[in-house]
Design an enzyme around this catalytic site. Sequence first.
Site, mmCIF file in Angstrom:
data_model
loop_
_atom_site.group_PDB
_atom_site.id
_atom_site.type_symbol
_atom_site.label_atom_id
_atom_site.label_comp_id
_atom_site.label_asym_id
_atom_site.label_seq_id
_atom_site.Cartn_x
_atom_site.Cartn_y
_atom_site.Cartn_z
ATOM 1 N N ASP A 37 0.964 -1.100 0.011
ATOM 2 C CA ASP A 37 0.504 0.255 -0.100
ATOM 3 C C ASP A 37 1.133 0.943 -0.320
ATOM 4 O OD1 ASP A 37 1.272 0.250 2.693
ATOM 5 O OD2 ASP A 37 -1.213 0.155 3.788
ATOM 6 N N CYS A 252 -6.480 -28.278 10.432
ATOM 7 C CA CYS A 252 -7.749 -29.378 10.270
ATOM 8 C C CYS A 252 -6.886 -30.606 10.133
ATOM 9 C CB CYS A 252 -8.444 -28.543 9.447
ATOM 10 S SG CYS A 252 -8.931 -27.426 9.586
#
Length: 336
Positions: A37, A252
């Site tokens: 940015d 997971c």
Amino acid sequence: MVLANTYHLYLRPGADLIARMGGLHRFMGWERAILTDSGGFQVFSLRDLREVDDEGVTFRSHLDGSQHRFTPELVMEVQERLGSDVAMVLDQCIEPFDYDRSAAAARRTHLWAERCLGARTRSDQALFGIVQGGIHEDLRIESARVLTSMGFDGYAIGGLSVGESKQDTHRILDCVVPILPADKPRYLMGVGTPDDLLEGVARGIDIFDSVLPTRLARNGALFTFGGRLNLRNAINKDDPGPIQDGCACYTCQSFSRAYLRHLLVSNEILGLSLNTIHNLHFLLELMRNIRLSVLAGEFPAFKRTFLRRYSGQHADASWAHRPEGRAKSLGGRAGG
Ligand SMILES: [Zn+2]
């Protein structure tokens, strides 16, 4: 793509040091794309610590109070030294409600955009313009027209997701996006919930960025197809299942909700990383599936189905629907 903050890197460790270390990619061991940015958003959120004029913006460092000045030319020089793949123009980001202030900020943003174009020296770095104009349609349309006439490599829509309603966000996207060239990337800044990504894509947005997925992860709020999971809730205390059945992420595949909750309530920093891995994987997987559904011409149905499941769970903090939702996703799991 990783987003790196010019404001923070400029203050610490400094663009010179990063350039000496071979640029941002080598400095942080990331071989894929990086967007920087311009630092404008951070500087303008300093409020009491900055002063703006047509030439640039003067501000005090949040680290040590030292005074600095960003001009369009300087932020281009800093971003070129950082060596990102995509640089952003310096823009003036303000709260979006007042018409006259929005008009003045958009005008200044256009002047600065022109100066950024003039200051660039690297041909291997893309430069994106940023549309401003608050929640005001005529200002936004004018801003989009002015910027596209300058000819950037891509176009961002800034100054949204800063406190306005979702209806306002959608209304502004509906009038801005059709003006932006279809063959250039369109980037909606500061947006990152699953439902906001779907609404953005539906309106023609290609790129998003947000701290939300990582910030939520560090607070134990995790994305699942059934909505947001609050890991702290006692129901997860002795749950041997993963955050999301069928999720292919390292977290997971390796750890139970019970273990992740234990790490979180014990303030064990490993938990922050594991939770972050899941939330980023979930969003990247969502975007992958969105792209596939667009290519297959099935995006509207995909969006409807995803949002129905996601919001259904979201509304019910007690997780009463969880077993049903999980059984549906994988046909149940051992010990679940
Ligand atoms: Zn996962």
